[in-house]
Write a protein that holds these residues in place. Structure first.
Motif, PDB file in Angstrom:
ATOM      1  N   LYS A  23      29.734  57.196  40.322  1.00 48.15           N
ATOM      2  CA  LYS A  23      28.800  56.239  40.895  1.00 48.15           C
ATOM      3  C   LYS A  23      27.607  56.092  39.955  1.00 48.15           C
ATOM      4  CE  LYS A  23      27.026  54.197  44.771  1.00 48.15           C
ATOM      5  NZ  LYS A  23      26.825  52.864  44.292  1.00 48.15           N
ATOM      6  N   GLY A  24      27.399  54.889  39.470  1.00 51.92           N
ATOM      7  CA  GLY A  24      26.244  54.626  38.620  1.00 51.92           C
ATOM      8  C   GLY A  24      25.051  54.262  39.479  1.00 51.92           C
ATOM      9  N   ASP A  25      23.894  54.360  38.883  1.00 51.40           N
ATOM     10  CA  ASP A  25      22.685  53.920  39.578  1.00 51.40           C
ATOM     11  C   ASP A  25      22.591  52.396  39.539  1.00 51.40           C
ATOM     12  OD1 ASP A  25      21.131  56.471  40.287  1.00 51.40           O
ATOM     13  OD2 ASP A  25      21.833  56.805  38.244  1.00 51.40           O
ATOM     14  N   PHE A  26      23.007  51.825  38.382  1.00 54.23           N
ATOM     15  CA  PHE A  26      23.021  50.377  38.240  1.00 54.23           C
ATOM     16  C   PHE A  26      24.190  49.970  37.352  1.00 54.23           C
ATOM     17  CE2 PHE A  26      18.526  51.333  39.046  1.00 54.23           C
ATOM     18  CZ  PHE A  26      18.337  50.561  40.181  1.00 54.23           C
ATOM     19  N   TYR A  27      24.579  48.704  37.482  1.00 55.92           N
ATOM     20  CA  TYR A  27      25.672  48.143  36.705  1.00 55.92           C
ATOM     21  C   TYR A  27      25.211  46.830  36.090  1.00 55.92           C
ATOM     22  CZ  TYR A  27      28.415  51.424  39.453  1.00 55.92           C
ATOM     23  OH  TYR A  27      28.892  52.567  40.051  1.00 55.92           O
ATOM     24  N   VAL A  28      25.738  46.532  34.898  1.00 57.55           N
ATOM     25  CA  VAL A  28      25.478  45.264  34.223  1.00 57.55           C
ATOM     26  C   VAL A  28      26.844  44.668  33.882  1.00 57.55           C
ATOM     27  CG1 VAL A  28      24.433  44.141  32.218  1.00 57.55           C
ATOM     28  CG2 VAL A  28      23.332  46.153  33.227  1.00 57.55           C
ATOM     29  N   ALA A  29      27.030  43.380  34.164  1.00 61.63           N
ATOM     30  CA  ALA A  29      28.316  42.727  33.883  1.00 61.63           C
ATOM     31  C   ALA A  29      28.076  41.271  33.513  1.00 61.63           C
ATOM     32  CB  ALA A  29      29.238  42.812  35.100  1.00 61.63           C
ATOM     33  N   ALA A  61      14.890  47.675  36.730  1.00 62.74           N
ATOM     34  CA  ALA A  61      15.273  48.344  37.978  1.00 62.74           C
ATOM     35  C   ALA A  61      15.273  49.862  37.791  1.00 62.74           C
ATOM     36  CB  ALA A  61      16.651  47.870  38.434  1.00 62.74           C
ATOM     37  N   MET A  62      15.673  50.319  36.625  1.00 68.00           N
ATOM     38  CA  MET A  62      15.687  51.755  36.336  1.00 68.00           C
ATOM     39  C   MET A  62      14.269  52.315  36.340  1.00 68.00           C
ATOM     40  SD  MET A  62      17.670  54.320  35.874  1.00 68.00           S
ATOM     41  CE  MET A  62      19.251  53.826  35.248  1.00 68.00           C
ATOM     42  N   ARG A  63      13.326  51.549  35.876  1.00 68.02           N
ATOM     43  CA  ARG A  63      11.922  51.988  35.901  1.00 68.02           C
ATOM     44  C   ARG A  63      11.476  52.262  37.339  1.00 68.02           C
ATOM     45  NH1 ARG A  63       9.413  47.564  31.598  1.00 68.02           N
ATOM     46  NH2 ARG A  63      10.171  48.619  29.728  1.00 68.02           N
ATOM     47  N   LEU A  64      11.816  51.339  38.236  1.00 64.16           N
ATOM     48  CA  LEU A  64      11.456  51.527  39.650  1.00 64.16           C
ATOM     49  C   LEU A  64      12.209  52.704  40.259  1.00 64.16           C
ATOM     50  CD1 LEU A  64      11.352  47.838  40.904  1.00 64.16           C
ATOM     51  CD2 LEU A  64       9.424  49.416  40.694  1.00 64.16           C
ATOM     52  N   ARG A  65      13.495  52.779  39.959  1.00 68.39           N
ATOM     53  CA  ARG A  65      14.331  53.870  40.496  1.00 68.39           C
ATOM     54  C   ARG A  65      13.780  55.227  40.075  1.00 68.39           C
ATOM     55  NH1 ARG A  65      18.907  55.239  43.761  1.00 68.39           N
ATOM     56  NH2 ARG A  65      19.656  57.155  42.875  1.00 68.39           N
ATOM     57  N   LYS A  66      13.396  55.337  38.819  1.00 71.85           N
ATOM     58  CA  LYS A  66      12.870  56.599  38.295  1.00 71.85           C
ATOM     59  C   LYS A  66      11.588  57.000  39.035  1.00 71.85           C
ATOM     60  CE  LYS A  66      10.446  57.299  34.473  1.00 71.85           C
ATOM     61  NZ  LYS A  66      10.007  57.295  33.090  1.00 71.85           N
ATOM     62  N   ARG A  67      10.737  56.028  39.307  1.00 72.56           N
ATOM     63  CA  ARG A  67       9.482  56.310  40.005  1.00 72.56           C
ATOM     64  C   ARG A  67       9.699  56.726  41.456  1.00 72.56           C
ATOM     65  NH1 ARG A  67       6.543  51.085  39.245  1.00 72.56           N
ATOM     66  NH2 ARG A  67       7.317  50.817  37.163  1.00 72.56           N
ATOM     67  N   ASN A  68      10.737  56.166  42.100  1.00 71.12           N
ATOM     68  CA  ASN A  68      10.944  56.353  43.534  1.00 71.12           C
ATOM     69  C   ASN A  68      12.079  57.295  43.883  1.00 71.12           C
ATOM     70  OD1 ASN A  68       8.899  54.442  43.991  1.00 71.12           O
ATOM     71  ND2 ASN A  68      10.347  52.766  43.814  1.00 71.12           N
ATOM     72  N   SER A  69      12.533  58.102  42.936  1.00 71.64           N
ATOM     73  CA  SER A  69      13.683  58.964  43.186  1.00 71.64           C
ATOM     74  C   SER A  69      13.427  60.366  42.655  1.00 71.64           C
ATOM     75  CB  SER A  69      14.923  58.376  42.497  1.00 71.64           C
ATOM     76  OG  SER A  69      16.017  59.250  42.607  1.00 71.64           O
ATOM     77  N   LYS A  71      16.139  62.066  41.815  1.00 72.90           N
ATOM     78  CA  LYS A  71      17.337  62.258  41.009  1.00 72.90           C
ATOM     79  C   LYS A  71      16.946  62.418  39.542  1.00 72.90           C
ATOM     80  CE  LYS A  71      21.870  60.227  40.221  1.00 72.90           C
ATOM     81  NZ  LYS A  71      22.708  59.066  40.363  1.00 72.90           N
ATOM     82  N   GLU A  72      17.533  63.400  38.867  1.00 74.10           N
ATOM     83  CA  GLU A  72      17.165  63.680  37.480  1.00 74.10           C
ATOM     84  C   GLU A  72      17.984  62.906  36.462  1.00 74.10           C
ATOM     85  OE1 GLU A  72      17.508  67.893  37.156  1.00 74.10           O
ATOM     86  OE2 GLU A  72      15.488  68.231  37.906  1.00 74.10           O
ATOM     87  N   ASN A  73      19.269  62.728  36.711  1.00 77.65           N
ATOM     88  CA  ASN A  73      20.156  62.073  35.759  1.00 77.65           C
ATOM     89  C   ASN A  73      20.536  60.694  36.271  1.00 77.65           C
ATOM     90  OD1 ASN A  73      20.206  64.346  33.994  1.00 77.65           O
ATOM     91  ND2 ASN A  73      21.590  65.328  35.431  1.00 77.65           N
ATOM     92  N   LEU A  74      20.138  59.678  35.529  1.00 74.09           N
ATOM     93  CA  LEU A  74      20.332  58.293  35.945  1.00 74.09           C
ATOM     94  C   LEU A  74      21.266  57.591  34.965  1.00 74.09           C
ATOM     95  CD1 LEU A  74      16.566  57.655  36.659  1.00 74.09           C
ATOM     96  CD2 LEU A  74      18.332  58.094  38.357  1.00 74.09           C
ATOM     97  N   PRO A  98      13.304  61.204  33.471  1.00 78.19           N
ATOM     98  CA  PRO A  98      12.445  62.081  34.261  1.00 78.19           C
ATOM     99  C   PRO A  98      12.527  63.509  33.710  1.00 78.19           C
ATOM    100  CG  PRO A  98      14.304  61.265  35.573  1.00 78.19           C
ATOM    101  CD  PRO A  98      14.409  60.662  34.227  1.00 78.19           C
ATOM    102  N   ARG A  99      11.523  64.307  33.980  1.00 74.30           N
ATOM    103  CA  ARG A  99      11.468  65.681  33.464  1.00 74.30           C
ATOM    104  C   ARG A  99      12.767  66.427  33.775  1.00 74.30           C
ATOM    105  NH1 ARG A  99       7.912  68.429  31.415  1.00 74.30           N
ATOM    106  NH2 ARG A  99       5.862  67.983  32.190  1.00 74.30           N
ATOM    107  N   GLY A 100      13.385  66.941  32.708  1.00 79.97           N
ATOM    108  CA  GLY A 100      14.609  67.709  32.875  1.00 79.97           C
ATOM    109  C   GLY A 100      15.855  66.878  33.086  1.00 79.97           C
ATOM    110  N   GLY A 101      15.733  65.563  32.994  1.00 81.33           N
ATOM    111  CA  GLY A 101      16.884  64.713  33.275  1.00 81.33           C
ATOM    112  C   GLY A 101      17.245  63.809  32.115  1.00 81.33           C
ATOM    113  N   THR A 102      18.125  62.865  32.393  1.00 76.75           N
ATOM    114  CA  THR A 102      18.568  61.903  31.389  1.00 76.75           C
ATOM    115  C   THR A 102      18.646  60.514  31.987  1.00 76.75           C
ATOM    116  OG1 THR A 102      20.903  62.232  31.947  1.00 76.75           O
ATOM    117  CG2 THR A 102      20.007  63.622  30.185  1.00 76.75           C
ATOM    118  N   ILE A 103      18.504  59.526  31.131  1.00 79.41           N
ATOM    119  CA  ILE A 103      18.812  58.136  31.477  1.00 79.41           C
ATOM    120  C   ILE A 103      19.837  57.695  30.452  1.00 79.41           C
ATOM    121  CG2 ILE A 103      17.992  55.764  31.583  1.00 79.41           C
ATOM    122  CD1 ILE A 103      15.317  56.806  32.571  1.00 79.41           C
ATOM    123  N   THR A 104      20.987  57.249  30.935  1.00 83.10           N
ATOM    124  CA  THR A 104      22.082  56.878  30.052  1.00 83.10           C
ATOM    125  C   THR A 104      22.508  55.441  30.302  1.00 83.10           C
ATOM    126  OG1 THR A 104      22.887  59.159  30.132  1.00 83.10           O
ATOM    127  CG2 THR A 104      24.426  57.486  29.321  1.00 83.10           C
TER     128      THR A 104
END
Length: 171
Positions: A23-29, A61-69, A71-74, A98-104
């Motif tokens: 399950k991804g946090d977001f999808y682009v197509a 959207a990832m910027r908002l998700r990071k602020r409001n979540s 979750k460490e790995n996005l 986010p601290r200790g996480g990743t955005i991929t």
């Protein structure tokens, strides 16, 4: 101040063929829409929600998700197809993990997206009336095309994956 500026040119994103889709946090197509949530891997049957169309919308959207979540790995999954950039895609400090996480940002498993800022130029035609003073070696080899409106200037031309040499004048 920006920590990192990324400019995507023509690049292939590696396929995660050996991975199972998670399950991804977001999808682009390429069949996405930037007014949708970006939370679905493909458009729903009603055509009211699905993936984003652009990487810029996923980034925002990832910027908002990071602020409001918490979750460490996005993850943003990028579906196959040609994703066209019409302006520079910039990532800054606000796009860091986010601290200790990743955005991929990763190719959807088994698919091969291509991110390109290239603009196809079509309808090439041979010049009917050659300009005066044209070197003999160039006679019969002059072609022209109308430029798409999105191009203000051309710095490089390609024929497929081959870079074409620029015209030069000896002097």
């Amino acid at each position: 101040m920006l920590a990192t500026v990324m400019v995507f040119g023509l690049c292939g994103l590696s396929s995660g063929a050996s991975k199972r889709p998670t399950k991804g946090d977001f999808y682009v197509a390429t069949n996405g829409n930037d007014t949708w949530s970006g939370r679905l891997a493909e458009p729903n049957l009603a055509g009211t929600d699905g993936p984003f169309e652009t990487l810029a919308s996923a980034r925002d959207a990832m910027r908002l998700r990071k602020r409001n979540s918490v979750k460490e790995n996005l993850v943003v999954w990028i579906r196959g197809g040609r994703h066209c950039l019409h302006e520079t895609l910039v990532f800054g400090l606000e796009d860091s993990a986010p601290r200790g996480g990743t955005i991929t940002y990763e190719a959807y498993p088994g698919e091969s997206p291509v991110v390109s800022s290239g603009v196809p130029i079509g309808n090439w035609r041979k010049v009917e009336k050659e300009p005066e003073g044209l070197p003999a070696v160039a006679h019969g080899k002059l072609w022209v095309a109308d430029l798409p409106q999105v191009l203000e200037q051309i710095r490089t031309l390609y024929d497929g994956m081959e870079r074409l040499p620029r015209a030069r004048e000896q002097g």
